[in-house]
Scaffold this active site. Sequence first.
Site, PDB file in Angstrom:
ATOM      1  N   ASP A 196       0.731  -1.400  -0.020  1.00 38.79           N
ATOM      2  CA  ASP A 196      -0.091   0.108   0.017  1.00 38.79           C
ATOM      3  C   ASP A 196       0.734   1.225  -0.084  1.00 38.79           C
ATOM      4  O   ASP A 196       2.097   1.298   0.453  1.00 38.79           O
ATOM      5  CB  ASP A 196      -0.868   0.009   1.455  1.00 38.79           C
ATOM      6  CG  ASP A 196      -1.937   1.045   1.097  1.00 38.79           C
ATOM      7  OD1 ASP A 196      -2.519   1.406  -0.014  1.00 38.79           O
ATOM      8  OD2 ASP A 196      -2.662   1.203   2.052  1.00 38.79           O
ATOM      9  N   GLY A 197       0.225   2.217  -0.684  1.00 31.55           N
ATOM     10  CA  GLY A 197       0.898   3.682  -0.424  1.00 31.55           C
ATOM     11  C   GLY A 197       1.482   4.225  -1.868  1.00 31.55           C
ATOM     12  O   GLY A 197       2.219   5.462  -1.735  1.00 31.55           O
ATOM     13  N   ARG A 256      -0.245   7.661  -2.792  1.00 34.51           N
ATOM     14  CA  ARG A 256       0.380   8.923  -1.747  1.00 34.51           C
ATOM     15  C   ARG A 256       1.675   9.086  -2.108  1.00 34.51           C
ATOM     16  O   ARG A 256       1.975  10.210  -2.201  1.00 34.51           O
ATOM     17  CB  ARG A 256       0.019   8.519  -0.431  1.00 34.51           C
ATOM     18  CG  ARG A 256      -1.367   8.569  -0.119  1.00 34.51           C
ATOM     19  CD  ARG A 256      -1.694   8.026   1.207  1.00 34.51           C
ATOM     20  NE  ARG A 256      -1.806   6.458   1.141  1.00 34.51           N
ATOM     21  CZ  ARG A 256      -1.639   5.645   2.075  1.00 34.51           C
ATOM     22  NH1 ARG A 256      -1.385   5.817   3.376  1.00 34.51           N
ATOM     23  NH2 ARG A 256      -1.507   4.362   1.831  1.00 34.51           N
ATOM     24  N   ARG A 266      -0.763   9.023  -9.840  1.00 31.78           N
ATOM     25  CA  ARG A 266      -0.609   7.890  -9.118  1.00 31.78           C
ATOM     26  C   ARG A 266       0.062   6.754  -9.903  1.00 31.78           C
ATOM     27  O   ARG A 266       0.912   5.906  -9.327  1.00 31.78           O
ATOM     28  CB  ARG A 266      -1.942   7.449  -8.761  1.00 31.78           C
ATOM     29  CG  ARG A 266      -2.634   8.371  -7.794  1.00 31.78           C
ATOM     30  CD  ARG A 266      -4.263   7.887  -7.819  1.00 31.78           C
ATOM     31  NE  ARG A 266      -4.274   6.609  -7.326  1.00 31.78           N
ATOM     32  CZ  ARG A 266      -4.161   6.212  -6.104  1.00 31.78           C
ATOM     33  NH1 ARG A 266      -3.975   7.230  -5.336  1.00 31.78           N
ATOM     34  NH2 ARG A 266      -4.312   4.949  -5.594  1.00 31.78           N
ATOM     35  N   HIS A 312       2.858   3.337  -8.982  1.00 34.62           N
ATOM     36  CA  HIS A 312       2.724   1.950  -9.245  1.00 34.62           C
ATOM     37  C   HIS A 312       4.000   1.588 -10.012  1.00 34.62           C
ATOM     38  O   HIS A 312       4.382   0.324  -9.787  1.00 34.62           O
ATOM     39  CB  HIS A 312       1.413   1.486 -10.071  1.00 34.62           C
ATOM     40  CG  HIS A 312       0.200   1.940  -9.307  1.00 34.62           C
ATOM     41  ND1 HIS A 312       0.181   1.622  -8.025  1.00 34.62           N
ATOM     42  CD2 HIS A 312      -0.855   2.592  -9.625  1.00 34.62           C
ATOM     43  CE1 HIS A 312      -1.278   2.090  -7.626  1.00 34.62           C
ATOM     44  NE2 HIS A 312      -1.966   2.686  -8.675  1.00 34.62           N
ATOM     45  N   LEU A 357      12.694 -19.430  -4.385  1.00 32.58           N
ATOM     46  CA  LEU A 357      11.700 -18.593  -3.779  1.00 32.58           C
ATOM     47  C   LEU A 357      10.440 -18.936  -4.530  1.00 32.58           C
ATOM     48  O   LEU A 357      10.365 -18.934  -5.958  1.00 32.58           O
ATOM     49  CB  LEU A 357      12.043 -16.900  -3.920  1.00 32.58           C
ATOM     50  CG  LEU A 357      10.701 -16.069  -3.595  1.00 32.58           C
ATOM     51  CD1 LEU A 357      10.647 -16.217  -1.887  1.00 32.58           C
ATOM     52  CD2 LEU A 357      11.295 -14.731  -3.836  1.00 32.58           C
ATOM     53  N   ARG A 399      -5.151  -2.746   8.258  1.00 24.41           N
ATOM     54  CA  ARG A 399      -6.133  -3.602   8.020  1.00 24.41           C
ATOM     55  C   ARG A 399      -6.051  -4.721   6.980  1.00 24.41           C
ATOM     56  O   ARG A 399      -4.920  -4.495   6.181  1.00 24.41           O
ATOM     57  CB  ARG A 399      -7.630  -2.573   7.652  1.00 24.41           C
ATOM     58  CG  ARG A 399      -7.222  -1.784   6.367  1.00 24.41           C
ATOM     59  CD  ARG A 399      -8.340  -1.139   5.899  1.00 24.41           C
ATOM     60  NE  ARG A 399      -7.885  -0.113   4.709  1.00 24.41           N
ATOM     61  CZ  ARG A 399      -7.757   1.204   5.127  1.00 24.41           C
ATOM     62  NH1 ARG A 399      -8.155   1.635   6.144  1.00 24.41           N
ATOM     63  NH2 ARG A 399      -7.405   2.022   4.002  1.00 24.41           N
ATOM     64  N   LEU A 400      -6.845  -5.563   6.751  1.00 24.10           N
ATOM     65  CA  LEU A 400      -6.490  -6.748   5.835  1.00 24.10           C
ATOM     66  C   LEU A 400      -6.762  -6.393   4.569  1.00 24.10           C
ATOM     67  O   LEU A 400      -6.339  -7.544   3.773  1.00 24.10           O
ATOM     68  CB  LEU A 400      -6.996  -8.032   6.424  1.00 24.10           C
ATOM     69  CG  LEU A 400      -6.204  -8.441   7.841  1.00 24.10           C
ATOM     70  CD1 LEU A 400      -6.786  -9.687   8.649  1.00 24.10           C
ATOM     71  CD2 LEU A 400      -4.505  -8.898   7.565  1.00 24.10           C
TER      72      LEU A 400
HETATM   73  C1  FPP Z   1      -1.991   0.000  -3.194  1.00 21.99           C
HETATM   74  O1  FPP Z   1      -1.640   1.309  -3.233  1.00 21.99           O
HETATM   75  C2  FPP Z   1      -1.454  -0.679  -4.299  1.00 21.99           C
HETATM   76  C3  FPP Z   1      -2.180  -1.145  -5.464  1.00 21.99           C
HETATM   77  C4  FPP Z   1      -3.475  -1.137  -5.564  1.00 21.99           C
HETATM   78  C5  FPP Z   1      -1.431  -1.778  -6.476  1.00 21.99           C
HETATM   79  C6  FPP Z   1      -0.283  -2.421  -6.380  1.00 21.99           C
HETATM   80  C7  FPP Z   1       0.643  -2.497  -7.588  1.00 21.99           C
HETATM   81  C8  FPP Z   1       2.112  -2.573  -7.600  1.00 21.99           C
HETATM   82  C9  FPP Z   1       2.814  -2.629  -6.494  1.00 21.99           C
HETATM   83  C10 FPP Z   1       2.545  -2.406  -8.741  1.00 21.99           C
HETATM   84  C11 FPP Z   1       2.057  -3.500  -9.832  1.00 21.99           C
HETATM   85  C12 FPP Z   1       2.726  -4.886 -10.163  1.00 21.99           C
HETATM   86  C13 FPP Z   1       2.462  -5.781 -10.763  1.00 21.99           C
HETATM   87  C14 FPP Z   1       3.071  -6.853 -10.812  1.00 21.99           C
HETATM   88  C15 FPP Z   1       1.002  -5.371 -11.495  1.00 21.99           C
HETATM   89  P1  FPP Z   1      -2.784   2.603  -3.448  1.00 21.99           P
HETATM   90  O2  FPP Z   1      -2.365   2.756  -4.850  1.00 21.99           O
HETATM   91  O3  FPP Z   1      -3.896   2.198  -2.952  1.00 21.99           O
HETATM   92  O4  FPP Z   1      -2.100   3.653  -2.667  1.00 21.99           O
HETATM   93  P2  FPP Z   1      -2.453   4.823  -1.832  1.00 21.99           P
HETATM   94  O5  FPP Z   1      -3.223   4.144  -0.578  1.00 21.99           O
HETATM   95  O6  FPP Z   1      -1.456   5.615  -1.411  1.00 21.99           O
HETATM   96  O7  FPP Z   1      -3.471   5.348  -2.565  1.00 21.99           O
END
Ligand code: FPP
Length: 240
Positions: A17-18, A21, A30, A34, A128, A185-186
């Site tokens: 997460d994050g 932000r 955003r 990613h 792994l 949270r989960l």
């Molecule tokens: C949550 O952060 C993150 C996601 C919903 C996407 C996670 C994706 C990656 C780490 C990269 C993608 C990788 C592959 C292999 C597809 P958020 O966007 O909800 O962050 P925020 O809470 O700060 O808005």
Amino acid sequence: MQSEAGPGGLHAAIIMDGNGRWATQRGLPRLAGHHRGVEAIRRTAEACPDLGIGTLTLYAFSADNWQRPDDEVGGLMRLLRSYLRNETQRLARTGTRLSVVGRRDRLPRGIPEAIASAEEATASGTRLHLRICVDYSARDAIIAAAQRLQGGDATRESFGALVAGQMHGSPVDVDLVIRTGGEQRLSDFLLWEAAYAELHFTDRMWPDFGADDLAAAVAEFARRDRRFGGLKTAAVPAAA
Ligand code: FPP
């Protein structure tokens, strides 16, 4: 539940997460967060074997993430496609077996085939087992498993296998759940498999996460007293 063919060692699972932000704080779109998140995946996965982690499960896209704006969903799907295309060789070279856990029938055209081919190309990896969850929902997996249940004789093992199978996964108990980004949270992640997982929350945003953060989480995990509902060995009175 046990790991099926994966390497031994800990099973760590991360809610990444994050990203959003992290990007917004830097005046970036955003999706830039990613993109940087993919680099964090590489760093984190490559640190696992030396930290005693044999299985790493990452939450990349939940079933509820389809509600995000089309451009973000499209960007994440493009990122998944390029991850599968660009990382497979590196995963194979580093002894990493890749599995993608989640529904495949709602993914854009070509992605299910790319997943199957990456899984096949990395199948012999033994350092792994990297499991990436995409279009994943633990609740949906449990509902689907319950609907397939026949008779009334399910055990934790047999039902756990059914739950995991609904999302193309294998029945592997989670030892440690890590969530980055400061929330605690989960979010519908591995609800069955994490029944006895230790939880570790960190304020670090996922794009900044790396080997040192993972090592800190594992060190904290090692200090936890896991009793699985029983008593500490030393607290069990000797038989009379
Ligand atoms: C949550 O952060 C993150 C996601 C919903 C996407 C996670 C994706 C990656 C780490 C990269 C993608 C990788 C592959 C292999 C597809 P958020 O966007 O909800 O962050 P925020 O809470 O700060 O808005």
